[in-house]
Write a protein that holds these residues in place. Structure first.
Motif, PDB file in Angstrom:
ATOM      1  N   ILE A 103      18.831   0.834  36.808  1.00 40.65           N
ATOM      2  CA  ILE A 103      18.929   2.291  36.690  1.00 40.65           C
ATOM      3  C   ILE A 103      18.731   2.590  35.211  1.00 40.65           C
ATOM      4  CG2 ILE A 103      20.160   2.861  38.792  1.00 40.65           C
ATOM      5  CD1 ILE A 103      22.776   2.704  37.207  1.00 40.65           C
ATOM      6  N   TYR A 143      18.455   4.415  31.482  1.00 40.04           N
ATOM      7  CA  TYR A 143      19.283   5.247  30.624  1.00 40.04           C
ATOM      8  C   TYR A 143      18.675   6.630  30.474  1.00 40.04           C
ATOM      9  CZ  TYR A 143      21.894   1.175  28.842  1.00 40.04           C
ATOM     10  OH  TYR A 143      22.684   0.078  28.714  1.00 40.04           O
ATOM     11  N   HIS A 182       8.867   5.367  29.686  1.00 35.69           N
ATOM     12  CA  HIS A 182       7.671   4.767  29.088  1.00 35.69           C
ATOM     13  C   HIS A 182       7.123   3.689  30.007  1.00 35.69           C
ATOM     14  CE1 HIS A 182      10.059   1.282  27.915  1.00 35.69           C
ATOM     15  NE2 HIS A 182      10.918   2.077  27.279  1.00 35.69           N
ATOM     16  N   GLY A 219       7.441   0.571  30.185  1.00 39.14           N
ATOM     17  CA  GLY A 219       8.373  -0.449  30.668  1.00 39.14           C
ATOM     18  C   GLY A 219       9.065  -0.014  31.954  1.00 39.14           C
ATOM     19  N   THR A 240       8.426  -1.915  35.654  1.00 41.77           N
ATOM     20  CA  THR A 240       9.435  -2.550  36.512  1.00 41.77           C
ATOM     21  C   THR A 240       9.475  -1.868  37.875  1.00 41.77           C
ATOM     22  OG1 THR A 240      10.753  -3.026  34.568  1.00 41.77           O
ATOM     23  CG2 THR A 240      11.856  -3.240  36.680  1.00 41.77           C
ATOM     24  N   ASP A 261      21.147   5.772  34.826  1.00 39.91           N
ATOM     25  CA  ASP A 261      22.414   5.308  34.280  1.00 39.91           C
ATOM     26  C   ASP A 261      22.826   6.367  33.263  1.00 39.91           C
ATOM     27  OD1 ASP A 261      24.454   3.834  33.208  1.00 39.91           O
ATOM     28  OD2 ASP A 261      23.220   2.098  32.644  1.00 39.91           O
ATOM     29  N   ALA A 266      13.787  -6.357  33.266  1.00 35.96           N
ATOM     30  CA  ALA A 266      13.222  -7.187  32.204  1.00 35.96           C
ATOM     31  C   ALA A 266      14.311  -8.091  31.637  1.00 35.96           C
ATOM     32  CB  ALA A 266      12.607  -6.329  31.110  1.00 35.96           C
ATOM     33  N   GLU A 307      15.934  -8.529  28.907  1.00 37.73           N
ATOM     34  CA  GLU A 307      17.045  -8.216  28.006  1.00 37.73           C
ATOM     35  C   GLU A 307      18.345  -7.945  28.751  1.00 37.73           C
ATOM     36  OE1 GLU A 307      15.325  -6.006  29.353  1.00 37.73           O
ATOM     37  OE2 GLU A 307      16.013  -3.953  29.023  1.00 37.73           O
ATOM     38  N   ILE A 308      18.264  -7.729  30.059  1.00 37.53           N
ATOM     39  CA  ILE A 308      19.505  -7.438  30.778  1.00 37.53           C
ATOM     40  C   ILE A 308      19.817  -8.507  31.835  1.00 37.53           C
ATOM     41  CG2 ILE A 308      19.522  -4.958  30.272  1.00 37.53           C
ATOM     42  CD1 ILE A 308      18.318  -4.382  32.956  1.00 37.53           C
ATOM     43  N   PHE A 354       8.385  -8.535  28.496  1.00 38.04           N
ATOM     44  CA  PHE A 354       8.187  -7.181  27.961  1.00 38.04           C
ATOM     45  C   PHE A 354       6.715  -6.843  27.797  1.00 38.04           C
ATOM     46  CE2 PHE A 354      12.453  -7.281  25.615  1.00 38.04           C
ATOM     47  CZ  PHE A 354      13.021  -6.380  26.486  1.00 38.04           C
ATOM     48  N   TRP A 355       6.414  -5.587  27.979  1.00 38.73           N
ATOM     49  CA  TRP A 355       5.144  -5.066  27.481  1.00 38.73           C
ATOM     50  C   TRP A 355       5.303  -4.945  25.990  1.00 38.73           C
ATOM     51  CZ3 TRP A 355       0.555  -4.582  29.702  1.00 38.73           C
ATOM     52  CH2 TRP A 355       0.497  -4.533  31.102  1.00 38.73           C
TER      53      TRP A 355
END
Ligand code: MSP
Length: 555
Positions: A40, A42, A48, A50, A54, A79, A293, A295-296, A324-325
């Motif tokens: 979810i 932010y 964008h 990214g 996803t 979120d 992606a 980072e989480i 990541f792009w």
């Protein structure tokens, strides 16, 4: 080279076909429930590439599962709580809820504009979500998985995340995301007993290779788990924009706990057994896959399974954390101002068409461990090569010949196969590869298999030269078979590409007919019915390229 025609008996008798149909119907009746999610997003960020990426990966997978006949629930959303939203709203002089409303709506619009076929768009400010998060956190407290304690640590204010001393030192006490200094922070907080799940989490990652993919992410996680797990604070007192802690309202529930729970509150699992929502949706849990992606991945493959274990709920089948792009080899970031933002994405979309952009994202995107560079030149190349010259060209050549030689009426294949060019076998082989690739969420490989079927048609036409056969009446049977095989191969490729390019393949369906049934049924050779009429199709027009910002190239 001249192709020699050989004759073979048909393999599938009518009785076998009827039986196959009956078993497919049975399969559909027992359609298995599947649950696909995106993170979810932010609401204090602008959408964008990214986010679109996803969501389009998850969308292609959800569409694939639906095409298999599964009963799919596809969840996305926003979120909306936390300090950052509270601060952004204050800066703009609006209430946090107002900011959340506006930006959540933007994300919803983006998802619609990119044809993301979600079944639900959840917001963490939804009453049903908030109610259930409270219930679930209360349940965690009742089970003694959550306790009140004091915490001191290194805090990344941007990410609202605490780091251990070791990790903070490794990162030079700077946020890996924003680069800003971490701050030393101490709070009385509620803690989640993450440490208690060390053994279970170690075992989960060691034994289940499929739980966290790609394997690079899994290896990272195993290494990080090896550093030892601390209990984590799950409440905050330094702001108010969040869900209050049950029975202790000066605390708000940490945004990540609130956010992760969306995956089960959407299904009513935080309500008691009498809930209508739960009765209807409980069957979708556990998730088939959470897509995101890299980072989480920590939150999804460590914190989330631990929370679920504490709640005695089954774990998701799979967490997939893609790369990541990036742009010109560099991370996209606010400070560099190099995002492929929505306005830029939309210019590409307006020029090439939605499906072409979805196709580009699918085939060039960072689905695995590596990052992928967004490049306008590659968009142009992929569009021209794969879509105009390969797919568009084969489809227009084939449908044009059927129109020219047969007035658009699909000829009968008969029992002719061409030596070394058994199109049925060749297509079947790629169908299997493609379906396996979708299953694995490997969209580039799925698209490549479909594309192979199409390039085969091109080669087949070059070799068999149907335009010559057309000049020779004695070759009529061969011409029938040849053009049937071309169009049937293209139909199968189109069925395979439908999860990625639903709109273009709907055009194909309108012109040629993709057939009915599950993807397994529709990719069986023979679905194209002789005697049906097909339109001449031109799917992808030839186009000029754009510059990196999506503006027309200057001459
Ligand atoms: N709100 C959290 C997620 C909570 S899920 C329970 C969050 N939101 S976010 O808005 O930052 O979205 C992060 C996600 O957006 C990434 O995990 C990824 O899915 C997508 N992307 C954001 N930037 C990206 C790239 N540069 N490239 C590819 N996808 C990226 O984190």
């Amino acid at each position: 080279m001249r192709a020699r025609a050989t004759r073979r008996a048909t393999t599938l008798g009518t009785r076998t076909r009827t039986r196959a149909r009956a078993s497919a119907t049975r399969e559909r009746a027992n359609a298995s429930a599947a649950f696909v999610t995106t993170p979810i997003y932010y609401v204090n960020d602008q959408p964008h590439i990214g986010h679109v990426y996803t969501s389009s990966v998850a969308d292609a997978y959800a569409r694939y599962l639906r095409a298999k006949g599964a009963d799919v629930f596809f969840l996305t959303g926003t979120d909306e709580h936390g300090l950052k939203v509270e601060q952004s709203a204050a800066k703009r002089g609006v209430g946090a809820k107002q900011l959340a409303d506006e930006n959540s709506e933007k994300f919803r619009e983006v998802m619609k504009a990119y044809d993301i076929s979600f079944d639900m768009f959840i917001r963490t400010t939804d009453e049903a979500h908030e109610r259930q998060v409270k219930n679930l956190v209360k349940e965690l407290r009742d089970r003694d998985a959550v306790y009140l304690g004091r915490f001191e640590g290194w805090y990344d204010e941007g990410q609202e995340e605490y780091y251990t001393e070791t990790k903070a030192k490794e990162l030079d006490y700077k946020s890996p995301i924003s680069g800003k200094d971490m701050v030393r922070s101490s709070e009385e907080n509620y803690y989640f007993r993450l440490s208690k799940f060390q053994g279970a989490l170690d075992a989960l990652h060691a034994e289940n290779k499929e739980f966290l993919t790609p394997s690079t992410r899994r290896n990272e996680m195993i290494q990080r788990l090896g550093e030892g797990l601390n209990d984590v604070p799950i409440s905050r007192t330094n702001f108010t924009w969040g869900i209050p802690m049950p029975n202790d309202e000066k605390h708000v529930i940490y945004v990540w706990i609130d956010a992760l729970m969306n995956y089960i509150t959407a299904l009513g699992l935080g309500d008691d057994k009498t809930s209508a929502l739960r009765a209807e949706r409980e069957k979708y849990w556990p998730a088939s896959v959470h897509v995101m992606a890299k980072e989480i991945s920590w939150f999804h493959s460590v914190i989330w399974p631990a929370l679920l274990m504490a709640l005695d709920l089954p774990l998701p089948h799979r967490v997939h954390a893609h790369g990541f792009w990036i742009r010109e080899g560099r991370k996209m970031s606010k400070s560099l101002g190099n995002f492929v933002d929505l306005a830029c994405m939309n210019r590409f979309k307006a020029h090439y068409g939605l499906d072409a952009i979805r196709y580009y994202l699918a085939v060039e995107g960072p689905i695995g461990a590596n990052d992928a560079n967004f490049s306008a030149a590659r968009v142009q190349e992929v569009y021209s090569t794969d879509l105009v010259n390969t797919m568009g060209n084969s489809v227009s050549r084939t449908t044009a010949m059927i129109n020219k030689y047969y007035d658009g009426v699909v000829p009968n294949e008969g029992d002719i196969k061409f030596e070394n060019w058994n199109m049925t076998e060749r297509a079947n082989e790629q169908v299997q590869l493609c379906l396996a690739a979708y299953e694995a969420l490997d969209l580039p490989r799925a698209a490549a298999a479909a594309k192979k079927i199409i390039t085969d048609v091109d080669l087949f036409i070059t070799i068999t030269e149907p335009f010559r056969m057309a000049k020779d009446d004695s070759k009529r049977d061969q011409l029938n078979a040849c053009l049937y095989q071309c169009l049937e191969s293209l139909r199968i490729a189109a069925v395979l590409l439908e999860p990625i390019m639903p709109t273009k393949m709907a055009e194909f369906d309108a012109g040629v007919g993709l057939g009915k049934g599950t993807i397994d049924e529709r990719t069986k050779w023979g679905g194209l019915k002789p005697g049906t009429t097909v339109q001449k199709l031109a799917l992808f027009p030839r186009l000029e390229g754009l510059d990196e910002n999506g503006e027309p190239l200057k001459a």
